[in-house]
Design a protein around this motif. Structure first.
Motif, PDB file in Angstrom:
ATOM      1  N   LEU A 240      -0.801  -1.150  44.373  1.00  0.00           N
ATOM      2  CA  LEU A 240      -0.331   0.234  44.300  1.00  0.00           C
ATOM      3  C   LEU A 240      -0.855   0.922  43.044  1.00  0.00           C
ATOM      4  O   LEU A 240      -0.973   0.297  41.992  1.00  0.00           O
ATOM      5  CB  LEU A 240       1.199   0.269  44.306  1.00  0.00           C
TER       6      LEU A 240
ATOM      7  N   ALA B 287      -1.045   2.646  39.668  1.00  0.00           N
ATOM      8  CA  ALA B 287      -0.140   2.586  38.518  1.00  0.00           C
ATOM      9  C   ALA B 287       0.507   3.951  38.297  1.00  0.00           C
ATOM     10  O   ALA B 287      -0.159   4.983  38.295  1.00  0.00           O
ATOM     11  CB  ALA B 287      -0.902   2.151  37.274  1.00  0.00           C
TER      12      ALA B 287
ATOM     13  N   ARG C 238       2.443   5.742  40.192  1.00  0.00           N
ATOM     14  CA  ARG C 238       2.577   6.654  41.333  1.00  0.00           C
ATOM     15  C   ARG C 238       4.006   7.201  41.464  1.00  0.00           C
ATOM     16  O   ARG C 238       4.211   8.365  41.789  1.00  0.00           O
ATOM     17  CB  ARG C 238       2.166   5.928  42.609  1.00  0.00           C
ATOM     18  N   TRP C 239       5.001   6.353  41.227  1.00  0.00           N
ATOM     19  CA  TRP C 239       6.403   6.777  41.360  1.00  0.00           C
ATOM     20  C   TRP C 239       7.152   6.674  40.034  1.00  0.00           C
ATOM     21  O   TRP C 239       8.376   6.591  40.021  1.00  0.00           O
ATOM     22  CB  TRP C 239       7.101   5.934  42.433  1.00  0.00           C
TER      23      TRP C 239
ATOM     24  N   LYS D 183       8.975  -2.863  42.638  1.00  0.00           N
ATOM     25  CA  LYS D 183       8.572  -3.013  41.247  1.00  0.00           C
ATOM     26  C   LYS D 183       7.989  -1.714  40.681  1.00  0.00           C
ATOM     27  O   LYS D 183       8.035  -1.485  39.468  1.00  0.00           O
ATOM     28  CB  LYS D 183       7.534  -4.127  41.125  1.00  0.00           C
ATOM     29  N   ALA D 184       7.459  -0.867  41.561  1.00  0.00           N
ATOM     30  CA  ALA D 184       6.793   0.356  41.112  1.00  0.00           C
ATOM     31  C   ALA D 184       7.751   1.517  40.873  1.00  0.00           C
ATOM     32  O   ALA D 184       7.417   2.463  40.154  1.00  0.00           O
ATOM     33  CB  ALA D 184       5.741   0.778  42.144  1.00  0.00           C
TER      34      ALA D 184
END
Length: 265
Positions: A200, A202, A204-205, A233-234
């Motif tokens: 994903l 880095a 982004r959310w 995790k993100a």
């Protein structure tokens, strides 16, 4: 049926049921109030919450306005939250999970967020979605071939076996799917850079600041579960929970107790 008007003038149809804190349910691809899991889930939640189910733009009884952008769908949720009194819990499933996260990222007044199986492809446990997937959807829809768009989505987007997709054409639901097939490009827009089998992006959310529950099903394929684990995790501070015995076709009676506990916690 009730309606709200989104920022760009689009009419969004919704149904309100129950009483208590507001919960907005955000559907996945091709689903709407009368076709999909939202209506039976709303019935399970209504004794505890005021539940809002709605037709995402271009579906059911909602309108549509060109040009489309993800931001317009976020504005639709904003209009519903305003109608609900200014704040709401939000639950999204599949591409609806992706949209719900976009709403949280945009800073909408969401009190708690819950998402189920945002279908991310983050590793090699399945082939990546083809690079020309979005383009092929657009071409099929522009050519007036909704059935071809559905087949592309089913086979290459969510990896439904070819014999199953073939048989779907003879089922009563197929005409309903064809009616909302043009909105598949809206779902595709939510997955920019998230279907190619790489980690994903880095940050982004990173701006999501609301309490978030990220869920998957214990019987779902590895690629979906790996993507959900990466998403948990993100998203800052997110809780990750597996609903045992469930697949991507999540049963409302299985998820309702989890949502009641989480939103009331």
């Amino acid at each position: 049926m009730s309606t709200v008007t989104s920022q760009d003038g689009t009419t969004i149809a919704y149904t309100r049921t129950g009483s208590g804190p507001a919960v907005i349910l955000v559907d996945g691809a091709m689903c709407h109030r009368e076709f999909g899991p939202a209506k039976p889930l709303a019935a399970e939640l209504a004794p505890h919450f005021t539940v809002y189910t709605y037709d995402r733009r271009g579906r059911g009884e909602s309108g549509d306005t060109e040009p489309f952008s993800v931001a317009r769908e976020v504005e639709d949720i904003a209009a519903l939250i305003k109608e609900a009194g200014g704040t709401a819990h939000v639950y999204g499933i599949s591409s609806g999970a992706a949209l719900a996260l976009e709403a949280a990222k945009a800073g909408l007044p969401i009190t708690k967020l819950a998402v189920y199986e945002f279908p991310l492809v983050v590793d090699d446990t399945r082939p990546p979605v083809p690079a020309d997937y979005d383009e092929r959807l657009e071409k099929a829809i522009a050519a007036g071939r909704p059935g071809a768009a559905i087949k592309t989505f089913m086979r290459e987007g969510v990896r439904v076996p070819a014999p199953v997709v073939f048989m779907m054409q003879f089922m009563p639901a197929w005409p309903k799917l064809k009616k909302v097939a043009p909105t598949l490009r809206y779902d595709a827009a939510l997955f920019d850079g998230l279907h190619d089998g790489t980690p994903l992006p880095a940050g982004r959310w990173a701006s999501v600041s609301v309490p978030t529950l990220v869920m998957d099903g214990g019987k779902s394929p590895a690629w979906i579960r790996n993507g959900v684990a990466a998403l948990a995790k993100a998203v800052p501070g997110a809780e990750h929970r597996t609903i045992e015995g469930q697949t991507h076709m999540l049963k409302p009676k299985a998820v309702a107790p989890v949502l009641i506990d989480y939103f009331n916690g």
